[in-house]
Design an enzyme around this catalytic site. Structure first.
Site, PDB file in Angstrom:
ATOM      1  N   ASP A 224      36.490  37.243  87.930  1.00 27.15           N
ATOM      2  CA  ASP A 224      35.158  37.679  88.345  1.00 27.15           C
ATOM      3  C   ASP A 224      34.255  36.461  88.204  1.00 27.15           C
ATOM      4  O   ASP A 224      34.152  35.886  87.118  1.00 27.15           O
ATOM      5  CB  ASP A 224      34.635  38.800  87.433  1.00 27.15           C
ATOM      6  N   ASP A 379      35.362  50.647  93.279  1.00 23.92           N
ATOM      7  CA  ASP A 379      34.815  50.641  91.917  1.00 23.92           C
ATOM      8  C   ASP A 379      34.448  52.085  91.539  1.00 23.92           C
ATOM      9  O   ASP A 379      33.263  52.446  91.547  1.00 23.92           O
ATOM     10  CB  ASP A 379      33.551  49.764  91.849  1.00 23.92           C
TER      11      ASP A 379
HETATM   12  O1  1PR Z   1      30.613  44.895  96.811  1.00 14.49           O
HETATM   13  O2  1PR Z   1      31.870  43.709  98.591  1.00 14.49           O
HETATM   14  O3  1PR Z   1      30.040  42.558  97.373  1.00 14.49           O
HETATM   15  O4  1PR Z   1      32.184  43.063  96.268  1.00 14.49           O
HETATM   16  C1  1PR Z   1      31.845  42.823  94.938  1.00 14.49           C
HETATM   17  C2  1PR Z   1      33.116  42.802  94.159  1.00 14.49           C
HETATM   18  O5  1PR Z   1      32.774  42.420  92.831  1.00 14.49           O
HETATM   19  C3  1PR Z   1      33.800  44.141  94.094  1.00 14.49           C
HETATM   20  O6  1PR Z   1      35.172  43.957  94.331  1.00 14.49           O
HETATM   21  C4  1PR Z   1      33.576  44.617  92.658  1.00 14.49           C
HETATM   22  O7  1PR Z   1      34.736  45.232  92.140  1.00 14.49           O
HETATM   23  C5  1PR Z   1      33.315  43.337  91.913  1.00 14.49           C
HETATM   24  N1  1PR Z   1      32.329  43.495  90.833  1.00 14.49           N
HETATM   25  C6  1PR Z   1      31.012  43.683  91.006  1.00 14.49           C
HETATM   26  N2  1PR Z   1      30.411  43.737  89.795  1.00 14.49           N
HETATM   27  C7  1PR Z   1      31.355  43.593  88.869  1.00 14.49           C
HETATM   28  C8  1PR Z   1      31.165  43.574  87.428  1.00 14.49           C
HETATM   29  O8  1PR Z   1      32.115  43.511  86.646  1.00 14.49           O
HETATM   30  N3  1PR Z   1      29.918  43.658  86.985  1.00 14.49           N
HETATM   31  N4  1PR Z   1      33.726  43.242  88.937  1.00 14.49           N
HETATM   32  C9  1PR Z   1      32.566  43.436  89.527  1.00 14.49           C
HETATM   33  C10 1PR Z   1      34.728  44.029  89.094  1.00 14.49           C
HETATM   34  C11 1PR Z   1      36.590  44.601  88.060  1.00 14.49           C
HETATM   35  C12 1PR Z   1      37.914  44.082  88.118  1.00 14.49           C
HETATM   36  C13 1PR Z   1      38.310  43.552  86.770  1.00 14.49           C
HETATM   37  C14 1PR Z   1      39.313  44.562  86.350  1.00 14.49           C
HETATM   38  C15 1PR Z   1      40.225  44.118  85.277  1.00 14.49           C
HETATM   39  N5  1PR Z   1      35.643  43.588  88.224  1.00 14.49           N
HETATM   40  O9  1PR Z   1      38.219  43.291  89.152  1.00 14.49           O
HETATM   41  O10 1PR Z   1      38.726  42.269  86.947  1.00 14.49           O
HETATM   42  O11 1PR Z   1      38.617  45.738  85.949  1.00 14.49           O
HETATM   43  O12 1PR Z   1      39.539  43.917  84.099  1.00 14.49           O
HETATM   44  P1  1PR Z   1      40.256  44.074  82.707  1.00 14.49           P
HETATM   45  O13 1PR Z   1      41.685  43.676  82.886  1.00 14.49           O
HETATM   46  O14 1PR Z   1      39.536  43.118  81.798  1.00 14.49           O
HETATM   47  O15 1PR Z   1      40.092  45.492  82.292  1.00 14.49           O
HETATM   48  P2  1PR Z   1      31.114  43.597  97.310  1.00 14.49           P
END
Ligand code: 1PR
Length: 523
Positions: A224, A379
């Site tokens: 991320d 999400d």
């Molecule tokens: O909405 O098309 O602009 O895409 C934004 C992207 O960014 C989406 O894929 C969304 O999942 C991601 N995103 C947005 N905000 C966050 C955040 O964390 N605040 N991250 C975010 C999403 C979730 C996973 C993470 C897993 C594994 N991250 O990808 O890496 O949950 O984590 P873990 O193993 O530590 O539990 P758009």
């Protein structure tokens, strides 16, 4: 000198990077005559058969390509570069292929997920110089929904098993073409490319002990990425999507360095999510493109990028299409793009009107680059209810009761990084996106993200059973046993983790070691 046929679609940068890493110079075809004068031609194809043939025809490349192939000089076709050699493809009815090899290209008709995405093996049918230095048990990276069916078996170099035995490469004199991507297949793939480029080794035929090849479950490292308060692009990680600790954005390292590190550790794929893409427009947020360019120079496994893929109007009123954003990502080294928030809005619109507009980001990008290049990142968050009739969503019974003892829940889609819940459930979203042309689902879970409690198996089973495209399980991995759990108790084709890898709690090698002998993995 390698002459390189870039017809303008998909990620060809990785092939160039791989060839240059091996010490060769690359010259890109600019005009039909460049093909005729080539000494060694590499034709990597990514995308869709119809649009590829259109471009070849429009550029007047078809005749010189056929003349080159007939001359018997060395040729390496990759993926669509293999399929192009055939007469026609079911992917684009009415469009003629090069017809250099008799036969056609057919869609997989199998009970497994299509596209066939991931690392699979080779049944080697004849000796070839490209196998020098291999022992026959290597796995190579595939991503395709169609496979070639030659009329004459003599051209078959390898086959691979995936619900059926299909032809995974052909050889005809100096002409070699592979369905797999050597440039995305780590060291084994680089060895194959090196053998082709050097063309000095002897013809060998390594023998694999097993009868059939098996697709490996993929372990994906997710980064991320966002700018921290000082403006530096960092890898961060949230707890249930909250990436701030004591007010500051958590900084877990530099994106390019970490991606390289995971590649060397054995990651089967690397995903970058630009988590503030919903507010920063990627074409203005150039560092992300630079991250991809730098990473793809020496990371030879598939790269997915997500964040901000949507239509956009800038301050000066210039309109950009999501397809342009995706194209820029592909040109910078991405193999797949992932769409998050925009997918939710597209599906809401679709459900309201009941019509496919044909112009959404999912449809446009999959039409040009192929379904396999379009991942939908979901999400979702659990919403508990007392009975399935309480809401008009796909509700399921759960073994994890709600705070007031509720036995049912649905998974609410969110946008803008979990900040906004919508009136749409994750199962419906996945189903509609598959119909619109998505090739894979990246299934996050806000409730589990960063908790180390393990994947949400109920969610993964519900979505994987509802679609026929591959599902990447994500969120909650806390140990190697959680990967075993998700691969044995759900149909997920791959599992993604972030926190445990970034914090060096469980290295990728330990996960793979834990799975070896129990679950098929690439070692
Ligand atoms: O909405 O098309 O602009 O895409 C934004 C992207 O960014 C989406 O894929 C969304 O999942 C991601 N995103 C947005 N905000 C966050 C955040 O964390 N605040 N991250 C975010 C999403 C979730 C996973 C993470 C897993 C594994 N991250 O990808 O890496 O949950 O984590 P873990 O193993 O530590 O539990 P758009």
């Amino acid at each position: 000198m390698i002459t390189f046929l870039d017809y303008g679609a998909g990620n060809v940068r990785s092939v160039i990077n791989a060839i240059e890493t091996l010490g060769e110079k690359v010259e890109i075809v600019r005009a039909p005559d460049d093909i005729l004068s080539a000494e060694k031609l590499v034709f990597p194809g990514v995308g869709a058969f119809g649009s590829m043939m259109n471009i070849l025809n429009n550029n007047n490349y078809v005749k010189p390509l056929l003349a080159y192939l007939r001359s018997g000089r060395p040729f390496l076709g990759i993926c669509l570069g293999l399929q192009a050699l055939f007469e026609y493809s079911e992917e684009a009815p009415g469009v003629e292929g090069l017809g250099f090899i008799l036969g056609s290209v057919k869609r997989f008709e199998i009970d497994y997920s299509v596209p066939h995405i991931g690392w699979n093996g080779l049944n080697i049918k004849q000796p070839s110089l490209i196998f020098n230095g291999l022992n026959g048990v290597e796995k190579l990276y595939f991503v395709h929904s169609y496979h070639v069916v030659p009329e004459n078996d003599e051209v078959v170099l390898t086959t691979t098993d995936y619900g059926c035995e299909f032809v995974s490469s052909i050889q005809l004199g100096n002409i070699i073409a592979t369905q797999f991507h050597p440039e995305k297949s780590g060291s084994a793939g680089l060895q194959i490319l090196k053998n082709f480029l050097e063309a000095t080794g002897k013809q060998t035929k390594p023998v694999r002990p097993e009868q059939t090849t098996r697709l490996a479950k993929r372990i994906i490292a997710c980064l991320d990425v966002r700018a921290n308060d000082q403006g530096d692009l960092v890898v961060t990680k949230g707890d249930q999507y909250d990436v701030r600790e004591k007010g500051a954005v958590r900084n877990l390292g530099k994106p390019v360095e970490l991606a390289r590190y995971y590649y060397q550790e054995g990651a089967d794929e690397i995903t970058f999510l630009n988590i503030t893409g919903f507010r920063d427009f990627p074409l203005e947020d150039m560092p992300m493109l630079e991250v991809l360019k730098q990473t793809s120079k020496n990371v030879f496994v598939p790269l997915t990028i997500g964040g901000g893929i949507r239509d956009y109007t800038d301050k000066n009123g210039r309109e950009y299409k999501a397809l342009e954003v995706a194209s820029e990502y592909f040109r910078s080294g991405a193999d797949k793009i992932s769409i998050g928030s925009d997918a939710v809005l597209i599906v809401e619109e679709y459900l309201k009107t009941g019509k496919e507009r044909g112009r959404s980001s999912i449809e446009e990008i999959s039409r040009v680059y192929g379904n396999q290049a379009v991942v939908i990142s979901i999400d979702p968050r659990r919403v508990y209810v007392n009975s399935p009739d309480e809401v008009e969503h796909q509700v399921m019974e759960t073994t994890i009761s709600g705070p007031n003892g509720e036995r049912y829940c649905w998974y609410q889609c969110t946008i803008k990084g979990g900040r906004e819940g919508r009136d749409l459930d994750a199962i419906t979203l996945a189903q509609v996106c598959e119909n619109l042309g998505a090739g894979e689902i990246l299934l996050n879970c806000i409730d589990r993200d960063g908790t180390n409690l393990g994947f949400d198996l109920e969610l993964i089973n519900a979505v994987a059973e509802a679609v026929s495209i591959p599902v990447i399980a994500s969120s909650g991995a806390g140990g190697a046993e959680h990967f075993y759990e998700v691969f044995t108790q759900t149909e997920a084709e791959s599992a993604l983790a972030a926190g445990i890898f970034h914090r060096k709690e469980v290295p990728i090698g330990v996960v793979k070691k834990h799975l070896t002998g129990k679950v098929e993995v690439r070692l």
